[in-house]
Design an enzyme around this catalytic site. Structure first.
Site, PDB file in Angstrom:
ATOM      1  N   GLU A  70      -2.848   7.979  -4.633  1.00  0.00           N
ATOM      2  CA  GLU A  70      -3.127   7.079  -5.741  1.00  0.00           C
ATOM      3  C   GLU A  70      -4.453   7.491  -6.363  1.00  0.00           C
ATOM      4  O   GLU A  70      -5.432   7.623  -5.605  1.00  0.00           O
ATOM      5  CB  GLU A  70      -3.245   5.663  -5.176  1.00  0.00           C
ATOM      6  CG  GLU A  70      -2.728   4.620  -6.128  1.00  0.00           C
ATOM      7  CD  GLU A  70      -2.590   3.251  -5.470  1.00  0.00           C
ATOM      8  OE1 GLU A  70      -3.544   2.475  -5.613  1.00  0.00           O
ATOM      9  OE2 GLU A  70      -1.557   2.971  -4.851  1.00  0.00           O
ATOM     10  N   ARG A 123       0.856  -1.182   0.000  1.00  0.00           N
ATOM     11  CA  ARG A 123       0.000   0.000   0.000  1.00  0.00           C
ATOM     12  C   ARG A 123       0.895   1.235   0.000  1.00  0.00           C
ATOM     13  O   ARG A 123       1.899   1.298   0.715  1.00  0.00           O
ATOM     14  CB  ARG A 123      -0.909   0.027   1.229  1.00  0.00           C
ATOM     15  CG  ARG A 123      -2.099  -0.901   1.147  1.00  0.00           C
ATOM     16  CD  ARG A 123      -3.102  -0.492   0.060  1.00  0.00           C
ATOM     17  NE  ARG A 123      -4.281  -1.349  -0.025  1.00  0.00           N
ATOM     18  CZ  ARG A 123      -4.399  -2.397  -0.830  1.00  0.00           C
ATOM     19  NH1 ARG A 123      -3.410  -2.744  -1.640  1.00  0.00           N
ATOM     20  NH2 ARG A 123      -5.520  -3.096  -0.851  1.00  0.00           N
ATOM     21  N   HIS A 131      -0.837   0.349  -9.860  1.00  0.00           N
ATOM     22  CA  HIS A 131      -1.457  -0.642  -8.960  1.00  0.00           C
ATOM     23  C   HIS A 131      -1.993  -1.848  -9.748  1.00  0.00           C
ATOM     24  O   HIS A 131      -3.201  -2.098  -9.763  1.00  0.00           O
ATOM     25  CB  HIS A 131      -2.575   0.009  -8.133  1.00  0.00           C
ATOM     26  CG  HIS A 131      -2.863  -0.735  -6.855  1.00  0.00           C
ATOM     27  ND1 HIS A 131      -3.273  -0.114  -5.702  1.00  0.00           N
ATOM     28  CD2 HIS A 131      -2.813  -2.066  -6.549  1.00  0.00           C
ATOM     29  CE1 HIS A 131      -3.466  -1.018  -4.742  1.00  0.00           C
ATOM     30  NE2 HIS A 131      -3.192  -2.218  -5.240  1.00  0.00           N
TER      31      HIS A 131
HETATM   32  C1  DGY Z   1      -5.549  -5.982  -2.996  1.00  0.00           C
HETATM   33  O1  DGY Z   1      -6.407  -6.805  -3.326  1.00  0.00           O
HETATM   34  O2  DGY Z   1      -5.490  -5.536  -1.846  1.00  0.00           O
HETATM   35  C2  DGY Z   1      -4.567  -5.584  -4.039  1.00  0.00           C
HETATM   36  O3  DGY Z   1      -3.887  -4.437  -3.696  1.00  0.00           O
HETATM   37  C3  DGY Z   1      -5.226  -5.479  -5.400  1.00  0.00           C
HETATM   38  O4  DGY Z   1      -4.239  -5.394  -6.378  1.00  0.00           O
END
Ligand code: DGY
Length: 328
Positions: free
Chosen positions: A267, A238, A286
C-alpha cells in the site's frame, strides 16, 4: 509556558488539532509521502510525542533515536504499523482511535458489496461512454443481498456493525474469530463457524480482524481455493491479511468471482500492479474511515491520547498498557 514538541508525521487540518495546539509546538512532516521521511527521522531525538499515520512504519530502530519520546498517538484504530513491544520496553505509550471509524468502515464494506454485485462501475462507464441506447432487459444484471450468505472474519466492533447492516438487507450471517459472540448471535441470529466452513459456504467473505501474526496471509492459495467460484472477497481491514499473489491467481483462474479491496499489500498499490487489470477487482485507496465525522472524531481521540501521554496520564485508548511497567 513551555510547549511540548510533537511530530505530526503528515499534515492534518489545523482546526482538527486546535484543542491542543496552544500546548504543542508541531513539527509537521510532508504530505504525499509514504512513511517516515528522512527529515522526519532527523527530528526524532527532539520530540516528546508523535502523532502518526497508519502508513508510518515506526520500528525499534526509529525508537532508539527518540530519547525524549513519551507517547505515540496513532491516527488510526489499527496499530500494526508500530513496534508495540519496542515501545513498551522503552516506556512509550501508544494510543489509537477505536470506535471512531466503525460506522464509516462498515458502510464502505456494504458499498463494496453492492458495487460489485450490481456492476456499478461497468454500468456507469457504459453510460458515460454513450453505450446507453435504450432500457436493456438483460445488460448489467447483478445479484441482490437478500438471502446471500455473508461470512464475517472477525466479529469485533466493525464486524458487528457490518453484521447489523447486512442483517437489515436480509443476509444470512456466518462469522468466525477467536471466540463465539453469544450476544451477536442472539441479536442477529448469526452463526459461528470455523474459517474453513465459512469460506466453503459463503457467497461473500469480508475481513474485519486486526492484522496479527495469526491473520497475516489468512487468505492465501489454500483458503482462496476453499471459497465458492461464485463468491466475492471484501477486505477493508489490512492488506497483508490477503496474500496478494494468490489473489491475482484466484482472479485469473476463476477460483472466486470478484474482490473488493479498500486495503492492499503493498500500500499504495503501484499503478502497474496486475490486480488493476481485473474488471472484477475493485480497488480503493484505503478510504474506509474517510467520512468527515469519522476523521474529525479520530483527530479528537488522537489529540486526547497525545495530551494524556505527554502529561504522564493514562491514555483513554492505549494499545500497549504494559508500557507502564518500565516507568515504575
Ligand atoms: C484504521 O484506523 O485502522 C483504519 O484502517 C483507517 O481507515
Amino acid at each position: 509556558m513551555n510547549k511540548y514538541k510533537v511530530l505530526l508525521t503528515h499534515p492534518l487540518p489545523a482546526d482538527w488539532l486546535a484543542s491542543v495546539s496552544g500546548e504543542v509546538d508541531w513539527v509537521v512532516g510532508p504530505d504525499n509521502c509514504m512513511g517516515i521521511s528522512p527529515e522526519v527521522k532527523a527530528c526524532l531525538p527532539e520530540v516528546d510525542g508523535i502523532l502518526s499515520f497508519l502508513c508510518d512504519r515506526i520500528s525499534g530502530e526509529h525508537l532508539a533515536t527518540a530519547g525524549k519520546l513519551k507517547v505515540i498517538s496513532n491516527y488510526a484504530a489499527g496499530t500494526d504499523n508500530i513496534d508495540l513491544a519496542a515501545c513498551s520496553r522503552q516506556g512509550i505509550a501508544v494510543g489509537n482511535t477505536p470506535g471512531a471509524l466503525t460506522d464509516a468502515t462498515a458502510d464502505l464494506t456494504l458499498a463494496l458489496m453492492l458495487t460489485l454485485l450490481r456492476q456499478l462501475p461497468q454500468a456507469a462507464e457504459a453510460a458515460r461512454k454513450g453505450d446507453w441506447k435504450m432500457w436493456y432487459a438483460s445488460r448489467w444484471l447483478g445479484e441482490g443481498l437478500r438471502g446471500a450468505k455473508l461470512g464475517i472474519v472477525g466479529m469485533g466492533k466493525i464486524g458487528s456493525e457490518v453484521a447489523r447492516r447486512a442483517s437489515g438487507f436480509g443476509m444470512e450471517i456466518i462469522y468466525t474469530g477467536r471466540n463465539p459472540k453469544p450476544e451477536i448471535e442472539s441479536e442477529l441470529s448469526a452463526r459461528y463457524a470455523k474459517l474453513q466452513e465459512l469460506l466453503a459456504v459463503c457467497d461473500i467473505v469480508t475481513l474485519h480482524a486486526p492484522l496479527t501474526q495469526e491473520t497475516h496471509h489468512l487468505i492465501n492459495e489454500t483458503t482462496l481455493k476453499l471459497m465458492k467460484p461464485n463468491s466475492i472477497l471484501i477486505n477493508t481491514a489490512r492488506g497483508a491479511e490477503v496474500e496478494t499473489s494468490a489473489l491475482v491467481r484466484a482472479l485469473k483462474e476463476g477460483w472466486i468471482k470478484a474482490a473488493g479491496l479498500d486495503v492492499t499489500d503493498p500500500e499504495p498499490l503501484p499503478p502497474d500492479h496486475p490486480l488493476y487489470a481485473f474488471s472484477n477487482c475493485l480497488i480503493l485507496p484505503h478510504i474506509g474511515s474517510a467520512t468527515i465525522s469519522a476523521r474529525r472524531k479520530m483527530a479528537e481521540m488522537a489529540c486526547a491520547n497525545l495530551m494524556a501521554g505527554l502529561r504522564g496520564e493514562a491514555l483513554t485508548h492505549c494499545a500497549n498498557p504494559e508500557y507502564k511497567e518500565q516507568l515504575k
